[in-house]
Design an enzyme around this catalytic site. Structure first.
Site, PDB file in Angstrom:
ATOM      1  N   CYS A 189      34.638 -13.444  33.753  1.00 48.26           N
ATOM      2  CA  CYS A 189      35.757 -13.706  34.667  1.00 48.26           C
ATOM      3  C   CYS A 189      37.097 -13.398  33.992  1.00 48.26           C
ATOM      4  O   CYS A 189      37.808 -14.297  33.532  1.00 48.26           O
ATOM      5  CB  CYS A 189      35.755 -15.133  35.193  1.00 48.26           C
ATOM      6  SG  CYS A 189      36.895 -15.242  36.589  1.00 48.26           S
ATOM      7  N   CYS A 202      37.083 -11.342  41.407  1.00 46.77           N
ATOM      8  CA  CYS A 202      37.829 -12.342  40.667  1.00 46.77           C
ATOM      9  C   CYS A 202      38.819 -12.996  41.614  1.00 46.77           C
ATOM     10  O   CYS A 202      39.817 -12.372  41.997  1.00 46.77           O
ATOM     11  CB  CYS A 202      38.538 -11.651  39.503  1.00 46.77           C
ATOM     12  SG  CYS A 202      39.113 -12.810  38.317  1.00 46.77           S
TER      13      CYS A 202
HETATM   14  C1  LIG Z   1      36.017 -20.679  33.368  1.00 46.31           C
HETATM   15  C2  LIG Z   1      35.159 -19.697  34.106  1.00 46.31           C
HETATM   16  C3  LIG Z   1      35.550 -19.279  35.357  1.00 46.31           C
HETATM   17  C4  LIG Z   1      34.765 -18.355  36.055  1.00 46.31           C
HETATM   18  N1  LIG Z   1      35.159 -17.982  37.323  1.00 46.31           N
HETATM   19  C5  LIG Z   1      34.402 -17.145  38.036  1.00 46.31           C
HETATM   20  C6  LIG Z   1      34.748 -16.817  39.378  1.00 46.31           C
HETATM   21  O1  LIG Z   1      35.740 -17.303  39.918  1.00 46.31           O
HETATM   22  N2  LIG Z   1      33.956 -15.951  40.063  1.00 46.31           N
HETATM   23  C7  LIG Z   1      32.826 -15.421  39.505  1.00 46.31           C
HETATM   24  O2  LIG Z   1      32.130 -14.678  40.193  1.00 46.31           O
HETATM   25  N3  LIG Z   1      32.464 -15.707  38.214  1.00 46.31           N
HETATM   26  C8  LIG Z   1      33.218 -16.563  37.475  1.00 46.31           C
HETATM   27  N4  LIG Z   1      32.839 -16.893  36.192  1.00 46.31           N
HETATM   28  C9  LIG Z   1      31.768 -16.130  35.504  1.00 46.31           C
HETATM   29  C10 LIG Z   1      30.343 -16.554  35.876  1.00 46.31           C
HETATM   30  O3  LIG Z   1      30.178 -17.946  35.762  1.00 46.31           O
HETATM   31  C11 LIG Z   1      29.365 -15.823  34.958  1.00 46.31           C
HETATM   32  O4  LIG Z   1      29.653 -14.447  34.994  1.00 46.31           O
HETATM   33  C12 LIG Z   1      27.918 -16.044  35.381  1.00 46.31           C
HETATM   34  O5  LIG Z   1      27.596 -17.416  35.281  1.00 46.31           O
HETATM   35  C13 LIG Z   1      26.974 -15.189  34.534  1.00 46.31           C
HETATM   36  O6  LIG Z   1      25.646 -15.535  34.743  1.00 46.31           O
HETATM   37  P1  LIG Z   1      24.535 -15.310  33.585  1.00 46.31           P
HETATM   38  O7  LIG Z   1      23.264 -15.791  34.161  1.00 46.31           O
HETATM   39  O8  LIG Z   1      24.651 -13.951  33.058  1.00 46.31           O
HETATM   40  O9  LIG Z   1      24.980 -16.304  32.426  1.00 46.31           O
HETATM   41  P2  LIG Z   1      24.903 -17.893  32.442  1.00 46.31           P
HETATM   42  O10 LIG Z   1      25.115 -18.407  33.825  1.00 46.31           O
HETATM   43  O11 LIG Z   1      25.851 -18.344  31.386  1.00 46.31           O
HETATM   44  O12 LIG Z   1      23.406 -18.251  32.057  1.00 46.31           O
HETATM   45  C14 LIG Z   1      22.776 -17.859  30.867  1.00 46.31           C
HETATM   46  C15 LIG Z   1      21.574 -18.783  30.647  1.00 46.31           C
HETATM   47  O13 LIG Z   1      20.773 -18.263  29.585  1.00 46.31           O
HETATM   48  C16 LIG Z   1      20.318 -19.353  28.803  1.00 46.31           C
HETATM   49  N5  LIG Z   1      19.997 -18.914  27.440  1.00 46.31           N
HETATM   50  C17 LIG Z   1      20.865 -18.700  26.420  1.00 46.31           C
HETATM   51  N6  LIG Z   1      20.182 -18.398  25.304  1.00 46.31           N
HETATM   52  C18 LIG Z   1      18.868 -18.394  25.637  1.00 46.31           C
HETATM   53  C19 LIG Z   1      17.670 -18.161  24.889  1.00 46.31           C
HETATM   54  N7  LIG Z   1      17.713 -17.909  23.584  1.00 46.31           N
HETATM   55  N8  LIG Z   1      16.486 -18.239  25.528  1.00 46.31           N
HETATM   56  C20 LIG Z   1      16.433 -18.519  26.863  1.00 46.31           C
HETATM   57  N9  LIG Z   1      17.548 -18.771  27.600  1.00 46.31           N
HETATM   58  C21 LIG Z   1      18.742 -18.710  26.986  1.00 46.31           C
HETATM   59  C22 LIG Z   1      21.485 -20.330  28.836  1.00 46.31           C
HETATM   60  O14 LIG Z   1      21.058 -21.650  28.495  1.00 46.31           O
HETATM   61  C23 LIG Z   1      21.978 -20.198  30.263  1.00 46.31           C
HETATM   62  O15 LIG Z   1      21.378 -21.148  31.128  1.00 46.31           O
HETATM   63  C24 LIG Z   1      33.586 -17.848  35.481  1.00 46.31           C
HETATM   64  C25 LIG Z   1      33.170 -18.298  34.213  1.00 46.31           C
HETATM   65  C26 LIG Z   1      33.946 -19.217  33.538  1.00 46.31           C
HETATM   66  C27 LIG Z   1      33.489 -19.724  32.190  1.00 46.31           C
END
Ligand SMILES: Cc1cc2nc3c(=O)[nH]c(=O)nc-3n(C[C@H](O)[C@H](O)[C@H](O)COP(=O)(O)OP(=O)(O)OC[C@H]3O[C@@H](n4cnc5c(N)ncnc54)[C@H](O)[C@@H]3O)c2cc1C
Length: 578
Positions: A316, A496
Site C-alpha cells: 500500500c 490505493c
Molecule cells: C497500514 C496498511 C494499510 C494498507 N492499506 C491497504 C488498502 O487501503 N488497500 C489495499 O488493497 N491494501 C492495503 N494494504 C496492503 C494489504 O493489506 C496487503 O497487500 C495484503 O494483505 C497482502 O496479502 P498477502 O497474503 O500477500 O500478505 P499477508 O496478508 O501479509 O499474509 C501473509 C501470510 O503468510 C504467512 N506466513 C509468513 N511466513 C510464513 C511461513 N514461513 N510459512 C507459512 N506462512 C507464512 C503470514 O503469517 C501471513 O498470514 C495495507 C497494508 C498496510 C500494512
C-alpha cells in the site's frame, strides 16, 4: 501465552513477551529456554529484553536459537548436555512452539518409547509424526550424527495444492480454487492463529476503527474444505515438489502457491526496533502500533510531526501519506495545525508513483502546509532524544546525512521478501518469487505460482491486487493440474484509497504502467478528485467485502481475462491429473 504441558518438567509455548515471563513465574516456572533466533519477524520481542525480565524475577534464561526447519544434531547435543541440570519446571518457546517441542521430543526419544513421546506432543497440540523416523533413530543410538534434518527422509503428506501463507492472498486463492473445483485437495500452511485486515489499520491510526475490527481468528476465516497445517515453511525443494517445515517435516505438492506476504524490516533503521511504540515513534504498519498513532495524534499540540516513506516497493504505497493526511485533518479540526510543523520525508523522488493522482494530492500538501522532502531516506532514530537521521540524495547523486528533531515520528519500514523466500530457489535477484507478470506462474517451475505481496509482478502490492490475482492463479493452477497451459491473465490492477481528509478519498485504481483501471463510472467516483462516496466505500463497505467476498471466493467486480488459445500440454508431469 498458551503454556502447554509436554511432561511434568517441561512446558512449551509460542513466542512469549516480557509480560508473559511474569505470568510464567507465577505458574512456578524456574527456567525459560528460547529456541527462536532474534529478528525472525517484525515486532518479535528481543532475547536480551526477555532475559532481563527473567533475571529480575530470579529465573534462569537459556538462549538456544534454532533456525526454522534446522533442528540439527548440534542443537540436540547442546540440549542433551544441559537437560539433566535444568531447574524445573522449564518453559521452552519459539515462534509456534514446534521447534521447542521437536527438540524436547528428540531428547526424550533416547530414553522413552517413541509412541509415548509422539502422543505427549500431540496432546500438547504438536503433531510430530513426520519426525518418527528421526525419533526412532535417536532411540536406537544416542550418538549424534552430522545429518541435516532438511535432507532426511521424513515421511510427509502429499496434496494437490499446497498454499504457503493464510493471509489475504493465500485464503482468497484457496477459495477461488474451491469455487472452480470443490473437491480439490488443498493444504494451507500458516503459523498464525490470527488473520488481519491490514487495510483497516490506517483507520485505526486515525481513531475511526477499533483495532478489534481488523482481526479474526485464523480458524474462523479458513475456507471450508481446505486443510490447515498450523506450521511455518522453512524451505523449498522444487526438484522434489516439496516444502520443508520448521520441524523438518516434508510436504509434497502437485501445485504450489507461494503467498507468505513480505517482511517489514524494522532493523534496517538503526535504533528503530528499540524505540518503536515509545517516545513518540509509531507505525500504522503493525496491528499493535496503530492505536499508538492515534494516541500521539490526539496528544500533540505543537512541535514537529515527521512521516517517513522508504524506497519502493512497499505494501500500500499510499499508506504513509494516508496516516499523514488524516493526522493533519484532526489537527486542523482541533485548531492545532498552525502550531505543528509537518514533514513528509520520502526516499522516493515523487509524491505518488502514478502521476495522474499527484495534482489532487498536492492540493492537500498545500492545504495542510506539509514540507515535502523528497529523496530522504530514514537511517537512524534515537527515540528518547527525539532525533532521527536521514540520508538525503541530491540531483548529482551525492548523499549527505541530516539530523531532524521530532515530537511525533510515523515510520513506514523498509520492505523485502521474507528471508526463507529470498534464500530459496523460488527467488529472483531481488528476492521476490519470480513469476510471469501476466500468468503469475513461476518463471522456472511450471507447477509453482506466486500471489500477493511476495510475487515479483510490478503491480501495487495491495489487497485490491489480490482481488484480481487470486482468480487468475486459481484458473491457471487448475489448468496446470489438468496438464494444460495457463490461460488467465492479470492486468496489474492495484488500488490505493488515499484518505486525504476524514470523509474524503482520492481513489487511485491502476494497472501495469499506471494505466487507469477504474471500477466505477467516473460520474459516480471521479478517480482524480476527493470523493465522499469513495470514503463510504472504504469505511462502510470494504471491510465486509474483504471478509465476506474476497476471502470466500466471491469474485466481486472481477472479470478475469482468459486467452482464447487452445491449451497445450505442459511437460511438468508431477502436477498432471492422472
Ligand atoms: C497500514 C496498511 C494499510 C494498507 N492499506 C491497504 C488498502 O487501503 N488497500 C489495499 O488493497 N491494501 C492495503 N494494504 C496492503 C494489504 O493489506 C496487503 O497487500 C495484503 O494483505 C497482502 O496479502 P498477502 O497474503 O500477500 O500478505 P499477508 O496478508 O501479509 O499474509 C501473509 C501470510 O503468510 C504467512 N506466513 C509468513 N511466513 C510464513 C511461513 N514461513 N510459512 C507459512 N506462512 C507464512 C503470514 O503469517 C501471513 O498470514 C495495507 C497494508 C498496510 C500494512
Amino acid at each position: 501465552m498458551n503454556m502447554k504441558k509436554l511432561s511434568p518438567r517441561v512446558f512449551v509455548s509460542e513466542q512469549i513477551t516480557t509480560t508473559d515471563i511474569g505470568i510464567a513465574s507465577a505458574q512456578g516456572i524456574k527456567t525459560i529456554i528460547n529456541n527462536r533466533p532474534d529478528n525472525e519477524a517484525q515486532g518479535q520481542p528481543k532475547t536480551a529484553d526477555l532475559a532481563a525480565a527473567a533475571a529480575k524475577l530470579g529465573m534462569a534464561f537459556i538462549d538456544l536459537p534454532v533456525v526454522a526447519g534446522k533442528v540439527t544434531d548440534e542443537h540436540i547435543e547442546q540440549f542433551e548436555n544441559m537437560y539433566g541440570e535444568l531447574q524445573a519446571p522449564v518453559l521452552m518457546f519459539c515462534r509456534t512452539g514446534t521447534r521447542s517441542a521437536s527438540l524436547w521430543a528428540l531428547e526424550e526419544a533416547r530414553t522413552l518409547d517413541v509412541d509415548a513421546v509422539l502422543a505427549a506432543a500431540a496432546e500438547a497440540g504438536y503433531n510430530l509424526s513426520a519426525m518418527r523416523s528421526r525419533l526412532v533413530s535417536r532411540s536406537a543410538t544416542a550418538a549424534p550424527s552430522a545429518r541435516d534434518p532438511a535432507q532426511q527422509d521424513v515421511s510427509g503428506d502429499r496434496h494437490d495444492v499446497v498454499i504457503v501463507g493464510g493471509g489475504t492472498a493465500g485464503l482468497a486463492t484457496a477459495s477461488s480454487m474451491l469455487k472452480r473445483k470443490p473437491d480439490l485437495d488443498i493444504l494451507v500452511i500458516e503459523p498464525r492463529e490470527t488473520h488481519y485486515y491490514q487495510p483497516g489499520w490506517t483507520l485505526v491510526g486515525a481513531g475511526i476503527f477499533d483495532r478489534k475490527q481488523t482481526s479474526r481468528t485464523m480458524a474462523s476465516v479458513m475456507p471450508k474444505g481446505v486443510k490447515w497445517k498450523h506450521a511455518a515453511v522453512a524451505g523449498f525443494k522444487p526438484e522434489n515438489n516439496s516444502v520443508i517445515l520448521e520441524d523438518g517435516e516434508r510436504i509434497e505438492y502437485r501445485v504450489l502457491v507461494a503467498a507468505p506476504g513480505l517482511k517489514l524490516d524494522w532493523d534496517a533503521v538503526e535504533g528503530l526496533g528499540d524505540t518503536l511504540g515509545k517516545s513518540g515513534v509509531t507505525s500504522n504498519y503493525l496491528f499493535d502500533m496503530a492505536p499508538y498513532t492515534w494516541d500521539l495524534v490526539q496528544e500533540l499540540n505543537e512541535g514537529r510531526a515527521v512521516f517517513t516513506q522508504p524506497p519502493m516497493p512497499i505494501k500500500c504505497a499510499g499508506a504513509p501519506q494516508k496516516a499523514m493526511y488524516l493526522s493533519c485533518d484532526h489537527w486542523l479540526t482541533k485548531g492545532k495545525l498552525k502550531d505543528i510543523t509537518i514533514d513528509f520525508r520520502n526516499a522516493g523522488g515523487v509524491l505518488f508513483g502514478v502521476a495522474d493522482y499527484v495534482p489532487a494530492l498536492s492540493k492537500y500538501v498545500d492545504k495542510y502546509g506539509i514540507n515535502l522532502c523528497l529523496n530522504e531516506n530514514l537511517v537512524a532514530v534515537d527515540g528518547p532524544a527525539r532525533k532521527a537521521w536521514f540520508d538525503r540524495t541530491d540531483g548529482e547523486g551525492n548523499t549527505s546525512r541530516i539530523e531532524v528533531e521530532f515530537d511525533m515520528l510515523h515510520v513506514c519500514p523498509l520492505q523485502t521478501a521474507p528471508d526463507f523466500i529470498r534464500q530459496s530457489p523460488l527467488a529472483n535477484d531481488a528476492g521476490w518469487v519470480d513469476v510471469s507478470a501476466e500468468t503469475l506462474q513461476h518463471s522456472k517451475f511450471g507447477n509453482i505460482f506466486g500471489v500477493g505481496d511476495v510475487c515479483s509482478a510490478p503491480n501495487a502490492k495491495t489487497a485490491a491486487a489480490v482481488r484480481k490475482q487470486a482468480p487468475v492463479v486459481a484458473e491457471n493452477a487448475i489448468k496446470v493440474l489438468s496438464g494444460n497451459a495457463p490461460h488467465a491473465v492479470y492486468d496489474g490492477y492495484g488500488s490505493c484509497p488515499l484518505t486525504v481528509e476524514r470523509g474524503k478519498i482520492v481513489l487511485a485504481e491502476f494497472g501495469y504502467g499506471g494505466k487507469h483501471l477504474p471500477s466505477f463510472p467516473q460520474w459516480l467516483i471521479n478517480s482524480y478528485e476527493p470523493s465522499r462516496l469513495a470514503w463510504l466505500l472504504k469505511e462502510k463497505m470494504l471491510p465486509g467485502i474483504y471478509w465476506n467476498l474476497l476471502l470466500k471466493g466471491k469474485e466481486w467486480l472481477v472479470d478475469t481475462e482468459l486467452l482464447p488459445q487452445v491449451p497445450v500440454s505442459r511437460e511438468h508431469k508431477e502436477a498432471v491429473d492422472s
